[in-house]
Design an enzyme around this catalytic site. Structure first.
Site, mmCIF file in Angstrom:
data_model
loop_
_atom_site.group_PDB
_atom_site.id
_atom_site.type_symbol
_atom_site.label_atom_id
_atom_site.label_comp_id
_atom_site.label_asym_id
_atom_site.label_seq_id
_atom_site.Cartn_x
_atom_site.Cartn_y
_atom_site.Cartn_z
ATOM 1 N N ASP A 22 -22.026 18.561 38.528
ATOM 2 C CA ASP A 22 -22.135 17.220 38.530
ATOM 3 C C ASP A 22 -23.586 17.062 39.589
ATOM 4 O O ASP A 22 -23.548 17.321 40.535
ATOM 5 C CB ASP A 22 -21.018 16.268 39.124
ATOM 6 C CG ASP A 22 -21.660 14.809 39.210
ATOM 7 O OD1 ASP A 22 -22.623 14.520 38.867
ATOM 8 O OD2 ASP A 22 -21.052 14.215 40.165
ATOM 9 N N ASN A 24 -25.662 14.169 39.778
ATOM 10 C CA ASN A 24 -25.676 12.849 40.607
ATOM 11 C C ASN A 24 -24.657 12.041 41.131
ATOM 12 O O ASN A 24 -24.630 10.925 41.252
ATOM 13 C CB ASN A 24 -26.519 12.046 39.522
ATOM 14 C CG ASN A 24 -25.509 11.780 38.189
ATOM 15 O OD1 ASN A 24 -24.408 12.368 38.369
ATOM 16 N ND2 ASN A 24 -25.885 11.065 37.333
ATOM 17 N N ASP A 26 -21.894 11.045 40.136
ATOM 18 C CA ASP A 26 -21.008 10.163 39.625
ATOM 19 C C ASP A 26 -19.426 10.617 38.996
ATOM 20 O O ASP A 26 -18.639 10.163 38.386
ATOM 21 C CB ASP A 26 -21.484 9.489 38.319
ATOM 22 C CG ASP A 26 -21.683 10.590 37.097
ATOM 23 O OD1 ASP A 26 -21.572 11.874 37.358
ATOM 24 O OD2 ASP A 26 -22.521 10.068 36.053
ATOM 25 N N ASP A 30 -23.046 17.163 34.196
ATOM 26 C CA ASP A 30 -24.260 16.851 33.520
ATOM 27 C C ASP A 30 -25.178 17.843 33.241
ATOM 28 O O ASP A 30 -25.066 19.013 33.812
ATOM 29 C CB ASP A 30 -24.965 15.574 33.967
ATOM 30 C CG ASP A 30 -25.350 15.770 35.679
ATOM 31 O OD1 ASP A 30 -25.655 16.961 35.904
ATOM 32 O OD2 ASP A 30 -24.734 15.040 36.442
ATOM 33 N N ASP A 99 -22.107 22.765 19.590
ATOM 34 C CA ASP A 99 -21.006 22.505 19.133
ATOM 35 C C ASP A 99 -20.955 21.641 17.826
ATOM 36 O O ASP A 99 -21.911 20.639 18.165
ATOM 37 C CB ASP A 99 -19.949 21.804 19.835
ATOM 38 C CG ASP A 99 -18.489 22.431 19.791
ATOM 39 O OD1 ASP A 99 -18.136 22.249 18.704
ATOM 40 O OD2 ASP A 99 -17.907 22.614 20.966
ATOM 41 N N HIS A 323 -11.492 25.248 26.102
ATOM 42 C CA HIS A 323 -11.164 24.383 26.738
ATOM 43 C C HIS A 323 -10.055 23.522 25.979
ATOM 44 O O HIS A 323 -9.609 22.061 26.726
ATOM 45 C CB HIS A 323 -12.364 23.063 26.503
ATOM 46 C CG HIS A 323 -12.561 23.019 24.925
ATOM 47 N ND1 HIS A 323 -12.950 23.880 24.162
ATOM 48 C CD2 HIS A 323 -12.452 21.829 24.167
ATOM 49 C CE1 HIS A 323 -13.012 23.662 22.919
ATOM 50 N NE2 HIS A 323 -12.668 22.447 22.893
ATOM 51 N N ASP A 324 -9.390 23.930 25.265
ATOM 52 C CA ASP A 324 -8.075 23.465 24.568
ATOM 53 C C ASP A 324 -6.852 24.246 25.131
ATOM 54 O O ASP A 324 -5.826 24.037 24.508
ATOM 55 C CB ASP A 324 -8.169 23.659 22.902
ATOM 56 C CG ASP A 324 -9.266 22.722 22.464
ATOM 57 O OD1 ASP A 324 -9.367 21.721 23.089
ATOM 58 O OD2 ASP A 324 -9.524 23.107 21.389
HETATM 59 C C1 NOJ Z 1 -11.273 21.163 18.180
HETATM 60 C C2 NOJ Z 1 -11.548 20.938 19.616
HETATM 61 O O1 NOJ Z 1 -11.661 22.362 20.429
HETATM 62 C C3 NOJ Z 1 -10.753 20.154 20.357
HETATM 63 O O2 NOJ Z 1 -11.131 19.883 21.820
HETATM 64 C C4 NOJ Z 1 -10.916 18.741 19.778
HETATM 65 O O3 NOJ Z 1 -9.830 17.768 20.179
HETATM 66 C C5 NOJ Z 1 -10.555 18.653 18.194
HETATM 67 N N1 NOJ Z 1 -11.046 20.113 17.536
HETATM 68 C C6 NOJ Z 1 -10.912 17.475 17.426
HETATM 69 O O4 NOJ Z 1 -12.284 17.507 17.472
#
Ligand code: NOJ
Length: 561
Positions: A22, A24, A26, A30, A99, A323-324
């Site tokens: 980050d 700034n 907040d 970013d 993405d 990230h999932d």
């Molecule tokens: C896969 C993405 O990696 C995930 O973060 C997202 O929630 C779903 N697709 C829906 O876009």
């Protein structure tokens, strides 16, 4: 040997911009924050950076719900910041992959605003409408259909109700998507990671899922659906084939055979896909939250099947978290006493298998799961929805629910990057949008940079090793001792060069009998996650907890141990 390509030789680094840096105060990462860290990425040695979505979005699903594909989310900065970032990456000889989230838009996208305005609006057919919903459940819980009260019809949303699915059967939709892809490619981006691209084609008629009650899993009717390959070949002919790009598709539930249909060298579709077989290894019959134990032999079987079946015909992506997904060291290694050793051991696996490795931000310092005690500390829509659903059902004690969340919540991966021991890990001078993992005081980039034996410095060595040894990229793969429940060992061969990786997947000491006759006798140790120890391959290897060793035939280049 497969044809040489830059994206086969590359190491990719995924940035989740909201949590990276980050600039700034907040509390939200970013683009200027990323800009400030480009020299760090160069120092690490990665070739490609992938940004999770940075487009305008109401953030119902943290940017995976896009309301304008051609503008930057105000929280992240401006298009001028983006342009600076792209040229900063290119100046440093790194590339940028964006993405591409086009299975669905946000319900706040202009196309959907128009579509829901009236049944005869020209945009109506950009989405999927029904007078009566079928029984499909959504990925984020509840029905996959939402009633639009004004026009009194239901629209399909495989994810949240704020993420209506686009109708890919409509050629105008496909043309719009091709256009926006060209727009970014003409700006100079170097490829796309395609979000749930395997879901874009739905079975005509949208039949009810046969099993289950009122709501059921309809995957059979939209995962790798009937026209998905036609649409990707069209996209390739119309757009991708005109640029020198890298593409990776997110494809749930694919088998290696299906993956070859997406990535086969003769298919003109995608370069590689993200498969989920390994990510499902610890999911029980109840799905991802139903956490179960897994076996080392099973882990090896899955990796080996993908290595073998794609070899020479298609290309693997290699990842153990993103990230999932939970943090890999907490999930497949051990984030206590052997955090450093097991993080390095898993990294050794990723960087010596065949395929393109993807590092998820923070992985390179061995960041761990977070396990907040209170649901109020979580921000992820999937986690929060599941918690509410479980509480409403009232069948499981809260403790048990929180245990699953601790193991599997996507927020494990989304806590802010730990740069230093300053407040909030040096990520922000404000209040972070998601709490920092409290272990940042002893686990951060600054400390690891200064420590020659850190996970971070080990990643640098692995990346360099891969760059200097084509056997890692192009060699074939043979699994040794498939049934061994403690050690994962395999060879890679390219011409005369042989590489041997031996990984202890346990917290105990193990021995590994190297198969006689199979290995050349001039193998020498080139990488190890411990100091000292055996440097040649005797008949029996003695391995310390989570020890990782890489041997190479003497002719190959060595990194030093
Ligand atoms: C896969 C993405 O990696 C995930 O973060 C997202 O929630 C779903 N697709 C829906 O876009």
């Amino acid at each position: 040997m497969a044809e040489r390509m830059w994206w086969k030789e590359a190491v990719v680094y995924q940035i989740y911009p909201r949590s990276f840096m980050d600039s700034n105060g907040d509390g939200i990462g970013d683009l200027k924050g990323i800009l400030a860290k480009l020299d760090y990425l160069k120092w690490l040695g990665v070739d490609v950076v992938w940004f999770s979505p940075i487009y305008e979005s109401p953030n119902n699903d943290m940017g995976y719900d896009i309301s304008d594909y051609r503008s930057i989310m105000a929280q992240f900065g401006t298009m001028a910041d983006f342009d600076r970032l792209l040229s900063g990456l290119h100046q440093r000889e790194m590339r940028l992959v964006m993405d591409l989230v086009v299975n669905h838009t946000s319900d706040e996208h202009e196309w959907f605003r128009q579509a829901r305005a009236a049944k005869d609006n020209p945009y109506r057919d950009y989405y999927i409408w029904r007078q009566k919903p079928n029984n499909w459940s959504s990925f984020f819980g509840g029905s996959a259909w939402e009633l639009d009260e004004k026009t009194n019809e239901y629209y399909l949303h495989l994810f949240s109700a704020k993420q209506p699915d686009l109708n890919w059967d409509n050629p105008r939709v496909r043309a719009e998507i091709h256009d926006l892809m060209r727009w970014w490619l003409d700006k100079g981006v170097d490829g796309f990671r395609m979000d749930v691209i395997g879901c874009i084609s739905k079975t005509p008629g949208l039949p009810d899922a046969p099993e289950g009650g009122k709501l059921a899993w309809g995957g059979a009717f939209f995962l790798n659906g009937p026209r998905v390959h036609e649409y990707l070949r069209e996209m390739n002919a119309e757009v991708l084939s005109h640029y020198d790009v890298m593409t990776v598709g997110e494809t749930l539930s694919v088998t290696p055979k299906e993956a070859l249909e997406y990535t086969g060298f003769n298919r003109a579709e995608l370069n590689m896909v993200f498969q989920f077989e390994l990510m499902d290894i610890d999911s029980g019959p109840g799905g991802k939250w139903d956490v179960r134990d897994w076996q080392v032999s099973e882990f090896k079987r899955i990796c080996s099947r993908w290595q073998r079946e794609l070899y020479g015909r298609g290309w693997n992506s290699l990842y153990l978290n993103n990230h999932d997904q939970p943090r890999m060291v907490s999930r497949f290694g051990q984030d206590g006493k052997y955090r450093v050793e097991s993080a390095k051991m898993l990294a050794t696996l990723l960087h010596t298998l065949q395929g393109t490795p993807f590092i998820y931000q923070g992985e390179e310092i061995g960041m761990t799961n977070v396990c907040f005690e209170r649901i109020e500390d979580y921000r992820d829509i999937e986690t929060i929805n599941w918690y509410k659903e479980q509480m409403a059902q009232g069948e499981r004690p809260v403790k048990e629910i929180m245990r699953s969340i601790c193991a599997k919540s996507r927020d494990n991966a989304r806590t802010p990057m730990q740069w230093s021991e300053a407040a909030h890990g040096g990520f922000t001078t404000g209040i972070p949008w998601l709490r920092v993992n409290p272990n940042y005081r002893t686990l951060n980039v600054e400390q690891e940079r200064a420590d020659a034996d850190s996970v971070l410095n080990y990643y640098r060595r692995l990346i360099r090793f891969r760059r200097e040894n084509p056997v890692v990229v192009y060699g074939d793969y043979t699994l040794l001792e498939p049934e061994d429940e403690t050690v994962y060992a395999f060879t890679r061969r390219l011409g005369e060069v042989c590489l041997l990786t031996v990984l202890n997947f346990t917290a105990g000491e193990q021995t590994f009998a190297s198969p006689s006759g199979l290995l050349p006798d001039n193998l020498r140790l080139v990488l190890c996650n411990y100091a000292g120890g055996e440097t040649s391959v005797g008949p029996t290897l003695h391995l310390r907890p989570y020890e990782a060793r890489v041997y190479l035939t003497a002719a190959g280049s060595a990194d030093g141990v």
